[in-house]
Scaffold this motif. Structure first.
Motif, PDB file in Angstrom:
ATOM      1  N   GLU A   6       9.330   5.141  11.380  1.00 56.24           N
ATOM      2  CA  GLU A   6       8.550   5.400  12.587  1.00 56.24           C
ATOM      3  C   GLU A   6       7.067   5.513  12.272  1.00 56.24           C
ATOM      4  OE1 GLU A   6      10.125   8.971  14.153  1.00 56.24           O
ATOM      5  OE2 GLU A   6      12.014   8.088  14.821  1.00 56.24           O
ATOM      6  N   ILE A   7       6.736   5.733  10.996  1.00 50.61           N
ATOM      7  CA  ILE A   7       5.356   6.021  10.612  1.00 50.61           C
ATOM      8  C   ILE A   7       4.814   5.002   9.620  1.00 50.61           C
ATOM      9  CG2 ILE A   7       3.829   7.759   9.573  1.00 50.61           C
ATOM     10  CD1 ILE A   7       5.938   9.851  10.380  1.00 50.61           C
ATOM     11  N   LEU A   8       5.616   4.653   8.613  1.00 46.03           N
ATOM     12  CA  LEU A   8       5.136   3.851   7.496  1.00 46.03           C
ATOM     13  C   LEU A   8       5.795   2.475   7.454  1.00 46.03           C
ATOM     14  CD1 LEU A   8       5.415   6.608   4.727  1.00 46.03           C
ATOM     15  CD2 LEU A   8       3.380   6.035   6.063  1.00 46.03           C
ATOM     16  N   THR A   9       5.078   1.526   6.860  1.00 48.64           N
ATOM     17  CA  THR A   9       5.676   0.228   6.573  1.00 48.64           C
ATOM     18  C   THR A   9       6.555   0.357   5.319  1.00 48.64           C
ATOM     19  OG1 THR A   9       3.875  -0.482   5.113  1.00 48.64           O
ATOM     20  CG2 THR A   9       3.615  -0.914   7.480  1.00 48.64           C
ATOM     21  N   ASN A  10       7.366  -0.666   5.054  1.00 54.29           N
ATOM     22  CA  ASN A  10       8.213  -0.646   3.856  1.00 54.29           C
ATOM     23  C   ASN A  10       7.373  -0.490   2.593  1.00 54.29           C
ATOM     24  OD1 ASN A  10      10.426  -1.041   5.468  1.00 54.29           O
ATOM     25  ND2 ASN A  10      10.598  -3.231   5.058  1.00 54.29           N
ATOM     26  N   ARG A  11       6.276  -1.244   2.511  1.00 54.11           N
ATOM     27  CA  ARG A  11       5.423  -1.175   1.320  1.00 54.11           C
ATOM     28  C   ARG A  11       4.766   0.193   1.180  1.00 54.11           C
ATOM     29  NH1 ARG A  11       5.810  -3.704  -2.982  1.00 54.11           N
ATOM     30  NH2 ARG A  11       5.205  -5.796  -2.357  1.00 54.11           N
ATOM     31  N   GLU A  12       4.319   0.768   2.294  1.00 50.16           N
ATOM     32  CA  GLU A  12       3.706   2.096   2.239  1.00 50.16           C
ATOM     33  C   GLU A  12       4.707   3.135   1.759  1.00 50.16           C
ATOM     34  OE1 GLU A  12       0.437   1.330   5.830  1.00 50.16           O
ATOM     35  OE2 GLU A  12       2.323   2.377   6.239  1.00 50.16           O
ATOM     36  N   TYR A  13       5.960   3.017   2.200  1.00 54.09           N
ATOM     37  CA  TYR A  13       6.977   3.971   1.758  1.00 54.09           C
ATOM     38  C   TYR A  13       7.241   3.820   0.265  1.00 54.09           C
ATOM     39  CZ  TYR A  13      11.334   6.612   1.553  1.00 54.09           C
ATOM     40  OH  TYR A  13      12.298   7.520   1.227  1.00 54.09           O
ATOM     41  N   ASP A  14       7.296   2.572  -0.207  1.00 54.83           N
ATOM     42  CA  ASP A  14       7.464   2.346  -1.649  1.00 54.83           C
ATOM     43  C   ASP A  14       6.358   3.035  -2.441  1.00 54.83           C
ATOM     44  OD1 ASP A  14       9.681   0.792  -1.156  1.00 54.83           O
ATOM     45  OD2 ASP A  14       8.603  -1.113  -1.293  1.00 54.83           O
ATOM     46  N   ILE A  15       5.135   2.883  -1.957  1.00 52.01           N
ATOM     47  CA  ILE A  15       3.997   3.476  -2.667  1.00 52.01           C
ATOM     48  C   ILE A  15       4.023   5.000  -2.571  1.00 52.01           C
ATOM     49  CG2 ILE A  15       1.462   3.697  -2.606  1.00 52.01           C
ATOM     50  CD1 ILE A  15       1.383   0.689  -2.000  1.00 52.01           C
ATOM     51  N   LEU A  16       4.443   5.522  -1.421  1.00 52.11           N
ATOM     52  CA  LEU A  16       4.549   6.969  -1.272  1.00 52.11           C
ATOM     53  C   LEU A  16       5.533   7.551  -2.294  1.00 52.11           C
ATOM     54  CD1 LEU A  16       3.796   9.530   0.339  1.00 52.11           C
ATOM     55  CD2 LEU A  16       5.682   8.988   1.891  1.00 52.11           C
ATOM     56  N   LEU A  17       6.636   6.864  -2.527  1.00 52.66           N
ATOM     57  CA  LEU A  17       7.606   7.318  -3.529  1.00 52.66           C
ATOM     58  C   LEU A  17       6.983   7.357  -4.925  1.00 52.66           C
ATOM     59  CD1 LEU A  17      10.777   5.332  -2.379  1.00 52.66           C
ATOM     60  CD2 LEU A  17      10.401   7.790  -2.162  1.00 52.66           C
ATOM     61  N   LEU A  18       6.118   6.400  -5.208  1.00 50.55           N
ATOM     62  CA  LEU A  18       5.465   6.361  -6.517  1.00 50.55           C
ATOM     63  C   LEU A  18       4.337   7.385  -6.603  1.00 50.55           C
ATOM     64  CD1 LEU A  18       5.437   2.487  -7.015  1.00 50.55           C
ATOM     65  CD2 LEU A  18       6.988   4.163  -8.038  1.00 50.55           C
ATOM     66  N   LEU A  19       3.675   7.655  -5.471  1.00 48.58           N
ATOM     67  CA  LEU A  19       2.677   8.724  -5.453  1.00 48.58           C
ATOM     68  C   LEU A  19       3.336  10.067  -5.765  1.00 48.58           C
ATOM     69  CD1 LEU A  19       0.529   7.841  -2.291  1.00 48.58           C
ATOM     70  CD2 LEU A  19      -0.086   7.518  -4.689  1.00 48.58           C
ATOM     71  N   GLU A  20       4.556  10.231  -5.279  1.00 47.02           N
ATOM     72  CA  GLU A  20       5.281  11.470  -5.540  1.00 47.02           C
ATOM     73  C   GLU A  20       5.492  11.653  -7.044  1.00 47.02           C
ATOM     74  OE1 GLU A  20       9.324  13.690  -3.919  1.00 47.02           O
ATOM     75  OE2 GLU A  20       9.281  11.505  -4.089  1.00 47.02           O
ATOM     76  N   GLN A  21       5.588  10.539  -7.774  1.00 53.01           N
ATOM     77  CA  GLN A  21       5.764  10.605  -9.224  1.00 53.01           C
ATOM     78  C   GLN A  21       4.434  10.753  -9.957  1.00 53.01           C
ATOM     79  OE1 GLN A  21       8.231   7.317 -10.635  1.00 53.01           O
ATOM     80  NE2 GLN A  21       9.288   7.233  -8.655  1.00 53.01           N
ATOM     81  N   ARG A  22       3.343  10.843  -9.173  1.00 49.98           N
ATOM     82  CA  ARG A  22       1.980  11.029  -9.702  1.00 49.98           C
ATOM     83  C   ARG A  22       1.551   9.871 -10.603  1.00 49.98           C
ATOM     84  NH1 ARG A  22       1.031  17.528 -10.726  1.00 49.98           N
ATOM     85  NH2 ARG A  22       1.785  18.195  -8.672  1.00 49.98           N
ATOM     86  N   LEU A  23       1.959   8.660 -10.239  1.00 49.17           N
ATOM     87  CA  LEU A  23       1.515   7.484 -10.977  1.00 49.17           C
ATOM     88  C   LEU A  23       0.089   7.133 -10.571  1.00 49.17           C
ATOM     89  CD1 LEU A  23       4.635   5.130 -10.887  1.00 49.17           C
ATOM     90  CD2 LEU A  23       4.054   6.926 -12.524  1.00 49.17           C
ATOM     91  N   SER A  24      -0.645   6.525 -11.467  1.00 46.52           N
ATOM     92  CA  SER A  24      -1.993   6.057 -11.165  1.00 46.52           C
ATOM     93  C   SER A  24      -1.924   4.774 -10.346  1.00 46.52           C
ATOM     94  CB  SER A  24      -2.759   5.791 -12.463  1.00 46.52           C
ATOM     95  OG  SER A  24      -2.191   4.673 -13.141  1.00 46.52           O
TER      96      SER A  24
END
Length: 288
Positions: A223-241
């Motif tokens: 409802e909020i994010l695109t597929n790619r944005e969600y993928d990146i959000l998951l990686l942000l959670e892992q504190r990747l650069s």
């Protein structure tokens, strides 16, 4: 030409995709990427988009694009224009995220096409800011339709309809007024408000026993994010650069930064860490 400009979260991509879905005119979609910032790469992607509708179209333009030494942009534009006019029916080409294109040759090719509008092509540009195209000339000749941020904001009546559909019931005027005051009609904000309200209404009584596996309803991230944005959000959670994210999903660091900015905008936060925290609070992500 149609130009849709607004910051992230105003629903411009959703608006255009929904319009195309209900439009009788054939359409094709090109999502620009910072990796498309060389003339050859962009022209290849442009050609591929057109050929999804009309296979084997634009043969002369294809020959020039594939040539070891490409001719000047002025010649490429003329050849492309002639090829497009040979296509049997009018079509729409939508280019999303055009702000990621910075190469002057790309701007020059599209500008030349727009200065002499084609009978077979309607171009739609979607961008958070005005592109480097001959907008003054297009406005003077009445050859452009423009949709800006203020036209994408929901009115109180539209917000009422949206919230009622999202929550499956009537919404009192005071609640609508409060949501409009908070969001100013910004659709991403209304989506977050609807998701939050829906979650609160479904929270079980904490004093009652909860069956194994039962959970309160989480915000649906689509409802909020695109597929790619969600993928990146998951990686942000892992504190990747940015570079680590780019390497993992095979995109450029500039594209990662653009998606991260969109995520922050849609969640209404200012930092990557705050975006993860907000996503956990909305149950888009699971606390770990």
């Amino acid at each position: 030409m149609t130009l849709v400009t607004s910051p992230a979260g105003y629903g411009k991509t959703t608006l255009v995709s929904d319009w195309l879905a209900h439009c009788d005119t054939p359409s094709t979609w090109l999502t620009a990427d910072s990796d498309d910032n060389t003339p050859r790469r962009f022209f290849e992607v442009l050609l591929a988009s057109i050929c999804t509708l009309f296979p084997d179209s634009c043969p002369n333009f294809r020959l020039l694009v594939e040539a070891a030494n490409q001719p000047p942009v002025s010649i490429l534009a003329d050849v492309l224009a002639n090829d497009i006019e040979q296509i049997p029916q009018r079509f729409i080409l939508a280019i999303d995220d055009y702000h990621l294109i910075e190469n002057k040759s790309v701007h020059d090719l599209l500008s030349q096409l727009l200065k002499n509008p084609l009978s077979k092509l309607h171009l739609v540009i979607i961008s958070p800011r005005a592109p480097f195209l001959p907008l003054t000339l297009l406005r003077a000749n009445n050859d452009i339709n423009e949709i800006r941020a203020n036209e994408l904001l929901f009115s109180a009546a539209e917000a009422t309809t949206f919230l009622e559909c999202a929550q499956g019931g009537e919404i009192d005027p005071e609640t609508v007024s409060s949501r409009m005051e908070q969001t100013k009609g910004w659709i991403a904000g209304l989506q977050l408000a609807a998701s939050t309200n829906r979650r609160h209404s479904d929270v079980v009584d904490q004093s009652a026993p909860v069956e194994s596996g039962t959970k309160t309803e989480a915000t649906e991230w689509r409802e909020i994010l695109t597929n790619r944005e969600y993928d990146i959000l998951l990686l942000l959670e892992q504190r990747l650069s940015d570079k680590e994210i780019a390497d993992q999903i095979c995109i450029s660091t500039d594209t990662v930064k653009s998606h991260t900015k969109n995520i922050r905008g849609k969640l209404g936060v200012k930092s990557r860490r705050d975006a993860v925290a907000k996503a956990i609070a909305l149950k888009i992500l699971s606390p770990g």
